[in-house]
Motif scaffolding. Structure first.
Motif, PDB file in Angstrom:
ATOM      1  N   VAL A 103       6.037   1.476   2.299  1.00  0.00           N
ATOM      2  CA  VAL A 103       6.197   0.298   3.157  1.00  0.00           C
ATOM      3  C   VAL A 103       7.545   0.338   3.871  1.00  0.00           C
ATOM      4  N   LYS A 104       8.569   0.698   3.142  1.00  0.00           N
ATOM      5  CA  LYS A 104       9.906   0.755   3.739  1.00  0.00           C
ATOM      6  C   LYS A 104      10.010   1.887   4.759  1.00  0.00           C
ATOM      7  N   ALA A 105       9.496   3.076   4.392  1.00  0.00           N
ATOM      8  CA  ALA A 105       9.612   4.238   5.274  1.00  0.00           C
ATOM      9  C   ALA A 105       8.842   4.050   6.571  1.00  0.00           C
ATOM     10  N   ASN A 106       7.723   3.359   6.511  1.00  0.00           N
ATOM     11  CA  ASN A 106       6.880   3.177   7.694  1.00  0.00           C
ATOM     12  C   ASN A 106       7.066   1.812   8.346  1.00  0.00           C
ATOM     13  N   LYS A 107       8.034   1.048   7.840  1.00  0.00           N
ATOM     14  CA  LYS A 107       8.325  -0.284   8.383  1.00  0.00           C
ATOM     15  C   LYS A 107       7.048  -1.126   8.487  1.00  0.00           C
ATOM     16  N   ALA A 108       6.248  -1.060   7.431  1.00  0.00           N
ATOM     17  CA  ALA A 108       4.967  -1.762   7.401  1.00  0.00           C
ATOM     18  C   ALA A 108       5.161  -3.208   6.960  1.00  0.00           C
ATOM     19  N   ASP A 109       4.120  -4.016   7.178  1.00  0.00           N
ATOM     20  CA  ASP A 109       4.178  -5.414   6.749  1.00  0.00           C
ATOM     21  C   ASP A 109       4.059  -5.513   5.227  1.00  0.00           C
ATOM     22  N   PHE A 110       3.093  -4.835   4.666  1.00  0.00           N
ATOM     23  CA  PHE A 110       2.935  -4.807   3.212  1.00  0.00           C
ATOM     24  C   PHE A 110       2.003  -3.666   2.846  1.00  0.00           C
ATOM     25  N   GLY A 111       1.917  -3.395   1.571  1.00  0.00           N
ATOM     26  CA  GLY A 111       1.008  -2.369   1.086  1.00  0.00           C
ATOM     27  C   GLY A 111       0.621  -2.640  -0.343  1.00  0.00           C
ATOM     28  N   PHE A 112      -0.483  -2.043  -0.782  1.00  0.00           N
ATOM     29  CA  PHE A 112      -0.887  -2.171  -2.189  1.00  0.00           C
ATOM     30  C   PHE A 112      -1.616  -0.918  -2.630  1.00  0.00           C
ATOM     31  N   VAL A 124       5.237   3.364 -11.526  1.00  0.00           N
ATOM     32  CA  VAL A 124       5.137   4.464 -10.573  1.00  0.00           C
ATOM     33  C   VAL A 124       4.462   3.995  -9.285  1.00  0.00           C
ATOM     34  N   ALA A 125       3.368   3.254  -9.439  1.00  0.00           N
ATOM     35  CA  ALA A 125       2.626   2.778  -8.274  1.00  0.00           C
ATOM     36  C   ALA A 125       3.471   1.820  -7.441  1.00  0.00           C
ATOM     37  N   GLN A 126       4.169   0.907  -8.090  1.00  0.00           N
ATOM     38  CA  GLN A 126       5.001  -0.051  -7.349  1.00  0.00           C
ATOM     39  C   GLN A 126       6.106   0.662  -6.578  1.00  0.00           C
ATOM     40  N   ARG A 127       6.717   1.619  -7.233  1.00  0.00           N
ATOM     41  CA  ARG A 127       7.810   2.333  -6.566  1.00  0.00           C
ATOM     42  C   ARG A 127       7.303   3.085  -5.339  1.00  0.00           C
ATOM     43  N   ARG A 128       6.183   3.768  -5.468  1.00  0.00           N
ATOM     44  CA  ARG A 128       5.675   4.564  -4.348  1.00  0.00           C
ATOM     45  C   ARG A 128       5.176   3.687  -3.194  1.00  0.00           C
ATOM     46  N   VAL A 129       4.525   2.600  -3.512  1.00  0.00           N
ATOM     47  CA  VAL A 129       4.073   1.699  -2.446  1.00  0.00           C
ATOM     48  C   VAL A 129       5.273   1.114  -1.713  1.00  0.00           C
ATOM     49  N   ALA A 130       6.289   0.702  -2.471  1.00  0.00           N
ATOM     50  CA  ALA A 130       7.482   0.132  -1.850  1.00  0.00           C
ATOM     51  C   ALA A 130       8.159   1.152  -0.935  1.00  0.00           C
ATOM     52  N   ASN A 158      -0.476  -1.798   5.448  1.00  0.00           N
ATOM     53  CA  ASN A 158      -0.804  -2.650   6.588  1.00  0.00           C
ATOM     54  C   ASN A 158       0.276  -2.587   7.658  1.00  0.00           C
ATOM     55  N   ASN A 159      -0.168  -2.199   8.869  1.00  0.00           N
ATOM     56  CA  ASN A 159       0.670  -2.190  10.072  1.00  0.00           C
ATOM     57  C   ASN A 159       1.902  -1.282   9.955  1.00  0.00           C
ATOM     58  N   PRO A 160       1.693  -0.014   9.621  1.00  0.00           N
ATOM     59  CA  PRO A 160       2.828   0.924   9.642  1.00  0.00           C
ATOM     60  C   PRO A 160       3.251   1.178  11.086  1.00  0.00           C
ATOM     61  N   LYS A 161       4.532   1.455  11.273  1.00  0.00           N
ATOM     62  CA  LYS A 161       5.059   1.609  12.629  1.00  0.00           C
ATOM     63  C   LYS A 161       5.693   2.981  12.839  1.00  0.00           C
ATOM     64  N   GLY A 162       5.226   3.965  12.073  1.00  0.00           N
ATOM     65  CA  GLY A 162       5.745   5.319  12.236  1.00  0.00           C
ATOM     66  C   GLY A 162       5.117   6.020  13.423  1.00  0.00           C
ATOM     67  N   ALA A 163       5.472   7.300  13.581  1.00  0.00           N
ATOM     68  CA  ALA A 163       4.989   8.076  14.725  1.00  0.00           C
ATOM     69  C   ALA A 163       3.514   8.429  14.586  1.00  0.00           C
ATOM     70  N   ASP A 164       3.020   8.576  13.349  1.00  0.00           N
ATOM     71  CA  ASP A 164       1.625   8.963  13.137  1.00  0.00           C
ATOM     72  C   ASP A 164       1.002   8.013  12.107  1.00  0.00           C
ATOM     73  N   PRO A 165       0.643   6.797  12.537  1.00  0.00           N
ATOM     74  CA  PRO A 165       0.132   5.794  11.584  1.00  0.00           C
ATOM     75  C   PRO A 165      -1.332   6.027  11.222  1.00  0.00           C
ATOM     76  N   THR A 166      -1.585   7.032  10.391  1.00  0.00           N
ATOM     77  CA  THR A 166      -2.941   7.339   9.942  1.00  0.00           C
ATOM     78  C   THR A 166      -3.004   7.314   8.430  1.00  0.00           C
ATOM     79  N   GLY A 167      -4.228   7.219   7.918  1.00  0.00           N
ATOM     80  CA  GLY A 167      -4.394   7.232   6.478  1.00  0.00           C
ATOM     81  C   GLY A 167      -3.918   8.515   5.849  1.00  0.00           C
ATOM     82  N   THR A 168      -4.107   9.626   6.552  1.00  0.00           N
ATOM     83  CA  THR A 168      -3.687  10.919   6.017  1.00  0.00           C
ATOM     84  C   THR A 168      -2.176  10.997   5.870  1.00  0.00           C
ATOM     85  N   GLN A 169      -1.451  10.487   6.828  1.00  0.00           N
ATOM     86  CA  GLN A 169       0.009  10.615   6.824  1.00  0.00           C
ATOM     87  C   GLN A 169       0.724   9.496   6.068  1.00  0.00           C
ATOM     88  N   VAL A 170       0.153   8.319   6.021  1.00  0.00           N
ATOM     89  CA  VAL A 170       0.850   7.163   5.427  1.00  0.00           C
ATOM     90  C   VAL A 170       0.375   6.864   4.004  1.00  0.00           C
TER      91      VAL A 170
END
Length: 661
Positions: A325-334, A316-322, A616-628
């Motif tokens: 990362v994909k939705a926010n075009k981020a470098d990576f996440g954990f 579950v955790a791997q799927r949600r992190v992936a 790490n390094n999300p590129k969405g419109a609102d790159p905050t901890g609350t939203q990402v």
């Protein structure tokens, strides 16, 4: 004058008719008759020696009358005759003695050598001879399994062999060998023939990682046709049935079966076991003598390890992190999910991940980012600063502040992520709820820098946590004599670096009654006989008082209570506490982009499970901890809490406490 008396021999007539006379007592022969024909001075011809008989005798026989009555002349002396060198014959007895002595010496040498071989050095030569006929084969142990906490196999070993050949035996009938083994090895006859007939060698690999059952069927087929020359070596296959699930944690082994990443690397010695050996007497062709001496030292299989991971929660955790990362075009996440009461890591997911069975194709982010990639934590760090301030008695959660719009710090000014008036009034609860950088710095300045450093160090920053995974970084914690500018930045989460496992372990200890449990990912281990293996003991330690822990939980509750209508921070059926983080992202070229995060736990007053998400390094419109990051946290917690039978609370929404004055 006296009369001379004649010699007694005087007047004696010789056989030849001559008489001897002497005046001095010496006898001299004188011929009384003319010289024989052919004498010197005689005019008559010299008789032929071939027809004239030779006279016999020496000078005293001169003038001897021959049988026919004729007188012979004395034999003339031979002139210039060379003497012949005659070597006397050796003494036969002495020669026999020499031969016997030589034979005796030879026999003595042979007897001495025989005595050396059979008497003094018999054991050594016997051992050397036996060694020449003894074959030694390694008996490889089975590598230990790795399972999750519920027994799901994450890494296992499948019996397999490396098929070898002796060209000295197979080169005589290569076609027959190739026809039999080609279907089993998945090779063509043309591929096998050069190997089966390879010159100047008695050993060649045909194929590795062949399943043991396949080899057994092939060996039976060779035996039916009386073909001898194909052998095997133990060459087990390491399998990872769950694929990418926990791939970064489990790791993988190289073609030689040696761990090179993850737990396979960290626990390689324990997983590998101890190699055994088989010794047996062999015939000159290398085959085992059935009734010959043999000795087997059994291999010791490796330890089996059970992890604290929950494979379903991990999925579950791997799927949600992936997805994040994909939705926010981020470098990576954990994401890390932990049992607060024990320090057990229930999930440690990251994206991108990789399949342990295909590690060479997915090398990017192969290491665990939560351990090996330090970063500036941002506002999540304010929880640690608040705990140090409260535990030291410097402030309390109701301490009041008038927060300016800007706060000078060295040559710079500190600002908040939101605009407000110069007389913005917040208590300490409000400072954490609103994540005010200025308010946090104003509070931290009331505490000695060395004391703040000591608290952060006791929380585990600047040191490894000791989790059983390779490559853990220690991060950067400035020293006790850090400058004021650095101290200000550290207070709200910049100017220092942490790892994900450091941060979640520290905050878990702060809400767990102030008791820090070192993180662990290994639940237990058993040896090859199934007996439990003693693991290093990690003792918990107190980092703050239980009262401080209560206040920290109240501060984290304020974050959730004041999240407005946003459901991202709330959990259905459970009260909870948390903290967002949105930090500027440091790069080699300065700050660029953001690192977003969220850490939270539930239930509020009896913390059981905590999850920390970093993107790490999300590129969405609102790159905050609350939203990402917060939505990922929520989905993981909503799955984990009921799975671990955490009892829901009567109400998940509490009446907010005051955050201003």
């Amino acid at each position: 004058m006296a009369e001379r008396r004649p010699h007694p021999a005087a007047g004696r007539q010789l056989r030849s008719g001559a008489t001897k006379t002497s005046t001095t007592g010496r006898v001299r022969a004188r011929a009384t008759e003319p010289r024989a024909a052919g004498a010197r001075g005689d005019s008559q011809p010299r008789p032929n020696r071939a027809t004239t008989p030779r006279t016999h005798g020496r000078h005293g026989d001169a003038g001897r009358t021959l049988r026919d009555g004729s007188a012979s002349r004395p034999a003339p002396r031979r002139r210039g005759r060379k003497k012949v060198l005659r070597v006397p014959l050796a003494n036969g007895g002495r020669r026999l003695h020499v031969v016997l002595i030589m034979l005796a010496m030879g026999l003595s040498l042979c007897a001495g050598r025989l005595l050396q071989l059979q008497g003094f050095d018999s054991s050594a030569y016997a051992a050397e001879s036996a060694a020449a006929l003894t074959q030694k084969l390694p008996l490889l142990p089975s590598r230990g399994d790795i399972t999750d906490r519920n027994g799901t196999v994450l890494a296992a070993t499948e019996p397999a062999v490396a098929v070898t050949a002796d060209p000295g035996l197979t080169s005589k009938r290569p076609g027959e060998f190739a026809d039999v083994i080609a279907p089993y090895l998945g090779m063509t006859v043309n591929e096998l023939n050069p190997l089966l007939t390879k010159p100047n060698t008695r050993f060649v690999y045909l194929k590795k990682k062949v399943p043991a059952m396949t080899y057994s069927r092939m060996a039976a087929a060779l035996a039916e046709r009386n073909l001898y020359g194909i052998f095997r070596e133990n060459d087990p296959i390491r399998t990872y049935p769950t694929g990418t699930l926990a791939g970064s944690i489990v790791g993988f082994v190289n073609p030689d079966g040696v761990g090179v990443e993850g737990l396979e690397y960290k626990l390689n010695k324990q997983l590998a076991g101890v190699e055994g050996q088989e010794e047996y007497e062999s015939a000159p062709n290398g085959s085992k003598i059935p009734l010959g001496t043999s000795k087997i030292t059994p291999a010791q299989n490796g330890y089996d390890y059970q992890l604290t991971l929950d494979s379903e929660l991990q999925w579950v955790a791997q799927r949600r992190v992936a997805q994040a990362v994909k939705a926010n075009k981020a470098d990576f996440g954990f994401a890390i999910t932990m049992n607060i009461k024990t320090g057990e890591v229930l999930a440690m997911a990251q994206a991108p991940s990789y399949d342990a069975t295909k590690p060479l194709k997915d090398q990017k982010y192969r290491n665990l980012q939560a351990l090996t990639a330090p970063y500036e934590p941002g506002s999540v760090q304010k929880v640690l600063t608040a705990a140090a301030l409260i535990d030291s008695g410097t402030v309390n959660e109701s301490t009041r502040l008038e927060i300016p719009n800007r706060l000078p710090s060295g040559p710079y000014e500190i600002k908040d992520h939101f605009e407000h008036d110069d007389d913005y009034k917040l208590n300490m609860r409000g400072v954490i709820a609103k994540s005010s950088n200025i308010g946090t710095v104003m509070l931290s300045r009331q505490m000695a820098t060395a004391d703040l450093h000591a608290y952060l160090q006791s929380f585990g920053l600047g040191a490894r946590t000791g989790i059983e995974l390779p490559g853990e970084d220690i991060g950067i914690l400035p020293g006790a004599q850090m400058q004021g500018l650095t101290r200000d930045r550290v207070a709200f989460g910049q100017g220092l670096t942490v790892t994900g496992i450091q941060e979640i372990s520290a905050i878990a200890g702060l809400v767990n009654g102030g008791v820090y449990n070192p993180p662990t990912i290994i639940k237990g281990a058993t040896d090859s006989n199934g007996k439990p293996v003693a693991l290093p003991v990690k003792d918990p330690r107190r980092i703050v008082s239980s009262d401080t822990s209560t206040h920290v939980r109240d501060l984290m509750r304020a974050v959730v209570d004041n999240s407005g209508k946003t459901a991202a921070l709330r959990l259905d059926g459970y009260t909870s506490g948390g903290k967002t983080g949105t930090a500027q992202r440091g790069t080699s070229k300065g700050y660029k982009g953001y690192i977003t995060s969220y850490i939270g736990y539930a239930p509020l007053n009896d913390p059981q499970i905590m999850t920390y998400v970093v993107v790490n390094n999300p590129k969405g419109a609102d790159p905050t901890g609350t939203q990402v990051a917060a939505p990922v946290y929520r989905d993981i917690m909503q799955f984990a809490l009921p799975r671990y039978s955490v009892e829901p609370t009567k109400t998940s929404v509490l009446k907010p406490k005051k955050i201003s004055w």
